[in-house]
Scaffold this motif. Structure first.
Motif, PDB file in Angstrom:
ATOM      1  N   VAL A 152      10.534  -6.695  -0.360  1.00 39.63           N
ATOM      2  CA  VAL A 152      10.453  -5.484  -1.176  1.00 39.63           C
ATOM      3  C   VAL A 152      11.843  -4.907  -1.426  1.00 39.63           C
ATOM      4  CG1 VAL A 152       9.512  -3.154  -1.338  1.00 39.63           C
ATOM      5  CG2 VAL A 152       8.109  -5.001  -0.396  1.00 39.63           C
ATOM      6  N   VAL A 164       4.579  -3.972  -8.613  1.00 40.34           N
ATOM      7  CA  VAL A 164       3.801  -4.086  -7.375  1.00 40.34           C
ATOM      8  C   VAL A 164       2.348  -4.408  -7.709  1.00 40.34           C
ATOM      9  CG1 VAL A 164       3.042  -2.895  -5.284  1.00 40.34           C
ATOM     10  CG2 VAL A 164       5.330  -2.444  -6.224  1.00 40.34           C
ATOM     11  N   ASP A 168      -0.503  -4.588  -2.288  1.00 44.84           N
ATOM     12  CA  ASP A 168       0.656  -5.069  -1.535  1.00 44.84           C
ATOM     13  C   ASP A 168       1.287  -3.927  -0.756  1.00 44.84           C
ATOM     14  OD1 ASP A 168       0.441  -7.691  -2.290  1.00 44.84           O
ATOM     15  OD2 ASP A 168       2.396  -7.806  -3.272  1.00 44.84           O
ATOM     16  N   GLU A 169       1.329  -2.743  -1.382  1.00 47.76           N
ATOM     17  CA  GLU A 169       1.938  -1.581  -0.739  1.00 47.76           C
ATOM     18  C   GLU A 169       1.101  -1.069   0.432  1.00 47.76           C
ATOM     19  OE1 GLU A 169      -1.105   0.205  -3.431  1.00 47.76           O
ATOM     20  OE2 GLU A 169       0.154  -1.593  -3.387  1.00 47.76           O
ATOM     21  N   HIS A 197       7.138   1.777   0.668  1.00 48.75           N
ATOM     22  CA  HIS A 197       7.143   1.553  -0.780  1.00 48.75           C
ATOM     23  C   HIS A 197       7.499   2.834  -1.530  1.00 48.75           C
ATOM     24  CE1 HIS A 197       5.242  -2.396  -0.143  1.00 48.75           C
ATOM     25  NE2 HIS A 197       5.513  -2.643  -1.402  1.00 48.75           N
TER      26      HIS A 197
END
Length: 304
Positions: A152, A164, A168-169, A197
């Protein structure tokens, strides 16, 4: 535009179609972005009269995945010789970025995961296979969040438009399609990864250099990368260590026009257990910064 080069007709017709398509779209909205899903060299489509840019597999997703995990983007193959192979990363990036002009690079869709491939967090477990052979639970076993944070960091500081893929975050895992399309993990969100994030996206938005600044690789060796994003009086240095041990790194920041003597401010660092944004300073001496970087850790520095 999905599978944009595959309209089912001749290549000549495809180019005629996309030229007409661009004309109509830009007349309707000059600010509209024409983004194509495309595998392979996109150069013939990016002359300024067809697509604006592409989903950036060759010049982002694949090189960063091989370097950080040694995994193929579907989790179909493991290549130990490519994991931590900085020469392969730099050479791949140089080669494939050269296929695009700067305007296309700056808006290229830089993803770590998407609906066609395994989730990046799953790739960190180095498990080769798919849901039909391994089962869905295996996608969550042995994952390495520290490596995810490294990815990231690069995504948010590299040339291009960081994108994104939902979940995923929040720490969502999954093998390749269809396991990568799991629902959002309501009630099971990884709050630390989510906040990470938020913080690094804020940094990306605040620093114009990440959108329009130059990119220069400063130094690299096995498991180590150090690069600069810079323009005018703004200089940011990114360094990361993909090994499991502490490494001392000497970074020639003078190559990015950082003054040969002074200090730089740390704006973010990641480490095995998490990350922090505590204030710290690094000395620039004779145009170099010397630092110890922990295992699976990254540091972002900015000039004072």
């Amino acid at each position: 535009m999905d599978v944009a080069a595959d309209l089912g007709y001749t290549n000549e017709y495809n180019h005629i179609f996309w030229k007409r398509f661009r004309k109509e779209v830009k007349e309707a909205n000059p600010e509209a972005l024409i983004l194509a899903e495309h595998y392979g060299d996109p150069a013939e489509w990016l002359h300024g009269d067809e697509w604006d840019s592409v989903m950036n597999y060759d010049a982002f997703m694949e090189p960063i995945t091989w370097f950080l995990t040694g995994m193929e983007k579907h989790s179909d193959e493991r290549r130990e010789d490519l994991c931590g192979n900085a020469d392969n990363f730099v050479n791949s990036m140089n080669h494939f970025m050269a296929c695009m002009l700067t305007p296309s690079l700056q808006v290229a869709m830089n993803e770590l995961s998407n609906h066609d491939h395994s989730r990046f967090l799953t790739r960190t477990n180095h498990m080769v296979g798919r849901i039909d052979s391994l089962g869905s639970k295996a996608a969550e076993e042995g994952v390495n969040k520290a490596v995810m944070r490294l990815a990231v960091v690069v995504q948010m500081t590299w040339v291009g438009a960081p994108t994104v893929y939902y979940g995923d975050e929040a720490g969502l895992c999954g093998f390749t399609d269809p396991d990568n399309r799991r629902t959002y993990p309501w009630g099971k969100v990884d709050m630390e990864l989510l906040q990470f994030h938020r913080d690094i996206i804020r940094i990306h938005k605040e620093e114009a250099v990440f959108r329009t600044g130059s990119l220069l690789m400063l130094s690299w060796e096995d498991d180590i990368l150090a690069y600069a994003r810079f323009q005018k009086d703004s200089h940011i240095i990114v360094a990361l260590n993909n090994s499991e041990i502490v490494r001392e790194v000497t970074i020639p920041v003078w190559r990015a026009e950082v003054p040969p003597k002074g200090r730089m401010r740390r704006i973010l660092c990641t480490y095995e257990e998490g990350y922090n944004m505590d204030y710290d300073e690094y000395i620039v001496e004779d145009g170099e910064v010397v630092m110890n970087i922990g295992g699976h850790s990254a540091v972002i520095l900015k000039d004072l």
